[in-house]
Design a protein around this motif. Structure first.
Motif, short mmCIF file in Angstrom:
data_model
loop_
_atom_site.label_atom_id
_atom_site.label_comp_id
_atom_site.label_asym_id
_atom_site.label_seq_id
_atom_site.Cartn_x
_atom_site.Cartn_y
_atom_site.Cartn_z
N VAL A 127 -22.53 5.51 22.06
CA VAL A 127 -23.52 6.19 21.22
C VAL A 127 -24.93 6.02 21.78
CG1 VAL A 127 -24.58 6.25 18.92
CG2 VAL A 127 -22.10 6.00 19.15
N LEU A 128 -25.26 4.81 22.22
CA LEU A 128 -26.61 4.58 22.74
C LEU A 128 -26.82 5.28 24.08
CD1 LEU A 128 -27.12 0.81 21.83
CD2 LEU A 128 -28.35 2.77 20.90
N TRP A 129 -25.80 5.30 24.95
CA TRP A 129 -25.95 6.03 26.21
C TRP A 129 -26.06 7.54 25.96
CZ3 TRP A 129 -27.91 4.13 30.22
CH2 TRP A 129 -27.60 2.87 30.70
N PHE A 130 -25.28 8.05 25.01
CA PHE A 130 -25.37 9.47 24.68
C PHE A 130 -26.77 9.79 24.15
CE2 PHE A 130 -25.15 12.95 21.64
CZ PHE A 130 -24.51 13.94 22.39
N SER A 131 -27.28 8.93 23.26
CA SER A 131 -28.62 9.14 22.70
C SER A 131 -29.67 9.13 23.81
CB SER A 131 -28.95 8.05 21.67
OG SER A 131 -28.01 8.06 20.63
N PHE A 132 -29.51 8.20 24.76
CA PHE A 132 -30.47 8.09 25.85
C PHE A 132 -30.53 9.38 26.66
CE2 PHE A 132 -31.35 7.16 30.32
CZ PHE A 132 -32.61 6.57 30.23
N PHE A 133 -29.38 9.88 27.10
CA PHE A 133 -29.38 11.06 27.96
C PHE A 133 -29.69 12.34 27.17
CE2 PHE A 133 -27.00 8.17 30.76
CZ PHE A 133 -27.74 8.35 31.91
N PHE A 134 -29.35 12.36 25.89
CA PHE A 134 -29.70 13.51 25.05
C PHE A 134 -31.22 13.60 24.89
CE2 PHE A 134 -30.50 15.43 20.86
CZ PHE A 134 -29.85 16.64 21.03
N ILE A 135 -31.83 12.46 24.55
CA ILE A 135 -33.30 12.45 24.40
C ILE A 135 -33.97 12.68 25.75
CG2 ILE A 135 -35.28 11.01 23.74
CD1 ILE A 135 -33.41 9.62 21.72
N LEU A 136 -33.36 12.20 26.84
CA LEU A 136 -33.90 12.44 28.17
C LEU A 136 -33.95 13.93 28.49
CD1 LEU A 136 -34.90 11.36 30.90
CD2 LEU A 136 -32.49 11.15 31.61
N GLY A 137 -32.89 14.67 28.09
CA GLY A 137 -32.90 16.12 28.30
C GLY A 137 -34.05 16.79 27.56
N ILE A 138 -34.30 16.38 26.31
CA ILE A 138 -35.42 16.93 25.54
C ILE A 138 -36.74 16.55 26.20
CG2 ILE A 138 -36.58 16.89 23.30
CD1 ILE A 138 -33.86 16.26 22.03
N PHE A 139 -36.82 15.30 26.67
CA PHE A 139 -38.03 14.81 27.34
C PHE A 139 -38.35 15.66 28.57
CE2 PHE A 139 -40.09 12.19 30.55
CZ PHE A 139 -41.13 11.60 29.85
N VAL A 140 -37.34 15.94 29.37
CA VAL A 140 -37.55 16.74 30.60
C VAL A 140 -38.04 18.13 30.25
CG1 VAL A 140 -36.37 17.80 32.56
CG2 VAL A 140 -35.91 15.42 31.98
N SER A 141 -37.46 18.74 29.21
CA SER A 141 -37.88 20.10 28.83
C SER A 141 -39.30 20.13 28.30
CB SER A 141 -36.92 20.67 27.78
OG SER A 141 -37.03 19.95 26.56
N LEU A 142 -39.74 19.06 27.63
CA LEU A 142 -41.09 19.03 27.07
C LEU A 142 -42.15 18.64 28.10
CD1 LEU A 142 -40.42 17.31 23.61
CD2 LEU A 142 -41.12 19.68 23.98
N PHE A 143 -41.79 17.74 29.02
CA PHE A 143 -42.78 17.19 29.94
C PHE A 143 -42.74 17.83 31.33
CE2 PHE A 143 -42.73 14.07 26.65
CZ PHE A 143 -43.97 13.45 26.67
N SER A 144 -41.90 18.81 31.50
CA SER A 144 -41.83 19.48 32.80
C SER A 144 -43.13 20.22 33.08
CB SER A 144 -40.65 20.46 32.83
OG SER A 144 -40.59 21.12 34.06
N GLU A 145 -43.68 20.05 34.30
CA GLU A 145 -44.96 20.67 34.64
C GLU A 145 -44.81 22.13 35.02
OE1 GLU A 145 -47.36 18.39 37.35
OE2 GLU A 145 -46.33 16.54 36.80
N LYS A 146 -43.67 22.54 35.48
CA LYS A 146 -43.47 23.91 35.93
C LYS A 146 -42.33 24.56 35.17
CE LYS A 146 -44.92 22.93 40.69
NZ LYS A 146 -44.51 22.95 42.13
N GLU A 147 -42.47 25.85 34.97
CA GLU A 147 -41.39 26.63 34.37
C GLU A 147 -40.64 27.35 35.48
OE1 GLU A 147 -42.46 29.31 31.33
OE2 GLU A 147 -43.29 27.79 30.01
N THR A 148 -39.35 27.30 35.44
CA THR A 148 -38.52 27.98 36.43
C THR A 148 -37.88 29.19 35.76
OG1 THR A 148 -38.08 25.90 37.55
CG2 THR A 148 -36.60 27.74 38.05
N LYS A 149 -38.15 30.37 36.28
CA LYS A 149 -37.59 31.60 35.72
C LYS A 149 -36.61 32.21 36.71
CE LYS A 149 -41.69 32.66 32.95
NZ LYS A 149 -42.73 33.68 32.65
N ILE A 150 -35.48 32.64 36.20
CA ILE A 150 -34.45 33.27 37.02
C ILE A 150 -34.32 34.73 36.59
CG2 ILE A 150 -32.01 33.23 37.68
CD1 ILE A 150 -31.99 30.26 37.03
N PHE A 151 -34.53 35.63 37.50
CA PHE A 151 -34.44 37.06 37.21
C PHE A 151 -33.08 37.58 37.68
CE2 PHE A 151 -38.96 36.14 37.60
CZ PHE A 151 -39.47 36.73 36.45
#
Length: 520
Positions: free
Chosen positions: A157-181
């Motif tokens: 549960v704690l490892w799942f919580s860690f990587f789940f919150i890490l995914g949200i963290f990456v999406s919020l703190f990412s400096e660049k947006e990557t767009k795929i056309f």
């Protein structure tokens, strides 16, 4: 609004910290059991053992999900002095140390690098852009988990919580947006393929998880049924649904052994049919425990159960060698435990009892038993089973006084062990110390008031002391518990005629069988 949120957050944090250090049971809420984990020193000892003289473990670790195996092999013998000496821990002192042990320094530096990146991007990008409050909450959450991982073991549960919150963290703190056309057919086809593959993988995962869940349900059901055949049926379903769990096969082997014992004692089954059914149950049990070992050869529990399985078949050609081989392999995997040394001693005692006509072989087996049991007691001096078996071996060697001394010491560390007190009473009986024998049999009955063997021997003690009425009282209790016992009826007839209890009977000593230490 922001100030209110900050105040509420701080208040929640203060309350959480308070209840962590001062847990107060609240009415209506379940009382959680205390958490037990290894100390920092204990995990350092395991790390030292795993990394010393093994470059592969130092660089790559011992392997994912192998902590329980590392614990068995490298734990300190000092843990034998605690009440958790027989416990095998799934996790250590902290998630970070567990990661270092199982992934090595390569994995450890990778994890530390990830931690540094998280902290770096948190402070660098916190005030950039919008959603400051959300970014602050997510960032503090992931940093809190990083801090906790240094001092606390992580479960799923704690490892799942860690990587789940890490995914949200990456999406919020990412400096660049990557767009795929998707402006070409090849990109569209690639995306469709990825989506289809992901969907198929999800369906397969759901299918296998349902099977594994049903396997666990059947496994747990097998524990709640007294009928052996029904328990085997449930466990057979479990191994059919998930054949890769060694614990299922290990438990199944013990049930087949119990089934073989039950069939052999059933007087209603014809002899030839009984022999066939017993042989079939033994063959299936042997196949099950060997399957468990093939799945996880480093699991010491598999080897201990294999030793126990063949130990119960001593008398069949080759069974003793397979039992000894299994326990010796268990010692290699768990050298700090007294259990396997003790069971080797038990095997040699059984072999000595089976070789009474060959005095040289009997003496040799008893010497091996004493040697192995002394090794067990070096690891854990207060281990009652080893002390008991050592007393048995010494008694068979003719060293009655030394055997009594061992059982007197063992009794101190096993205040609820009625079988041990019965055996000590038997030694005093053979020494003709009736007063001390009486004390031991009475102590055994205080712990287990329905223990027929202790009543029987207490009755003989009273008879030998000339206290006929007290003797009759004990044998009447024995008869009430064993109404078909002709010997006890004859003893009561003798006592009514004021004759010695065993007049016209061959004196025997009731045998007590200690429950096996192996558990499912």
């Amino acid at each position: 609004m922001n100030s209110i949120l900050i105040v509420l957050s701080m208040l929640g944090l203060i309350i959480s910290v308070f209840f962590y250090f001062f847990p107060i049971p609240l009415k209506g809420f379940p009382i959680l059991p205390p958490e037990i984990s290894l100390s920092f020193i204990s995990e350092i000892e395991i790390l030292k053992g795993a990394f010393s003289n093994n470059l592969k473990n130092l660089i790559l670790g011992t392997g994912p999900a192998t902590f329980i195996l590392d614990y068995s092999q490298y734990r300190s013998p000092l843990l034998n002095q605690t009440i958790f000496w027989g416990t095998r821990f799934l996790r250590g002192h902290s998630a970070v140390f567990d990661w270092l042990l199982t992934k090595g320094f390569l994995g450890f530096f990778g994890l530390m690098f990830l931690y540094v990146l998280i902290v770096y991007h948190f402070f660098k990008n916190l005030k950039k852009g919008n959603l400051f409050e959300i970014k602050l909450g997510v960032g503090l959450s992931i940093i809190s988990l990083i801090f906790v991982s240094l001092f606390y073991p992580f479960n799923f549960v704690l490892w799942f919580s860690f990587f789940f919150i890490l995914g949200i963290f990456v999406s919020l703190f990412s400096e660049k947006e990557t767009k795929i056309f998707l402006n070409t057919s090849s990109k569209t086809m690639l995306l469709n393929f990825i989506l289809a593959f992901s969907l198929l993988l999800s369906v397969l995962l759901i299918f296998f998880n349902v099977r594994w869940y049903l396997a666990e349900v059947n496994y747990l059901k097998s524990f709640n049924i007294a009928e052996i055949d029904k328990s085997i049926e449930y466990l057979t379903r479990a191994v059919r649904l998930n054949p890769l769990i060694d614990n299922y096969w290990r438990s199944l082997s013990q049930l087949y052994l119990a089934q073989a014992g039950s069939i052999s004692q059933d007087q209603k089954i014809p002899l030839e049919e009984k022999r066939t059914k017993v042989n079939l149950a033994i063959a299936r049990g042997a196949e099950a425990i060997n399957r468990a070992i093939s799945i996880e050869p480093r699991n010491v529990a598999n080897w201990n159960v294999r030793g126990f399985f063949y130990q119960n078949l001593i008398g069949i050609e080759g069974a003793e060698n397979l039992a000894l081989e299994s326990y010796r392999r268990a010692i290699q995997l768990e050298p700090s435990s007294p259990f396997s040394f003790t069971e080797i001693g038990r095997v040699y005692i059984l072999l000595a009892q089976n070789s009474r006509e060959d005095e040289k072989k009997r003496t040799e087996n008893l010497n091996f038993a004493v040697e192995s049991l002394n090794k067990a007691l070096q690891l854990k001096p207060d281990y009652p089973v080893a002390n008991y078996l050592l007393a048995v071996a010494l008694d068979q060697q003719g060293k009655l006084e030394e055997a009594i001394e061992k059982l007197e010491k063992a009794k101190i560390s096993a205040p609820q062990d009625f079988g041990l007190r019965f055996q000590l009473g038997m030694l005093y009986w053979r020494k003709e110390n009736l007063d001390k024998a009486q004390i031991q049999f009475e102590e055994a009955l205080k712990i287990n008031p329905d223990y027929s063997n202790a009543m029987y021997m207490l009755g003989l003690v009273f008879d030998k002391k000339g206290e006929k009425e007290k003797a009759k009282e004990q044998f009447q209790k024995v008869l009430k518990l064993n109404p078909e016992n002709q010997e006890v009826k004859k003893i009561l007839e003798n006592l009514e005629k004021n004759l010695p209890a065993l007049e016209g009977l061959i004196q025997r000593e009731p045998q007590t069988q200690f429950p096996p230490e192996i558990r499912k």
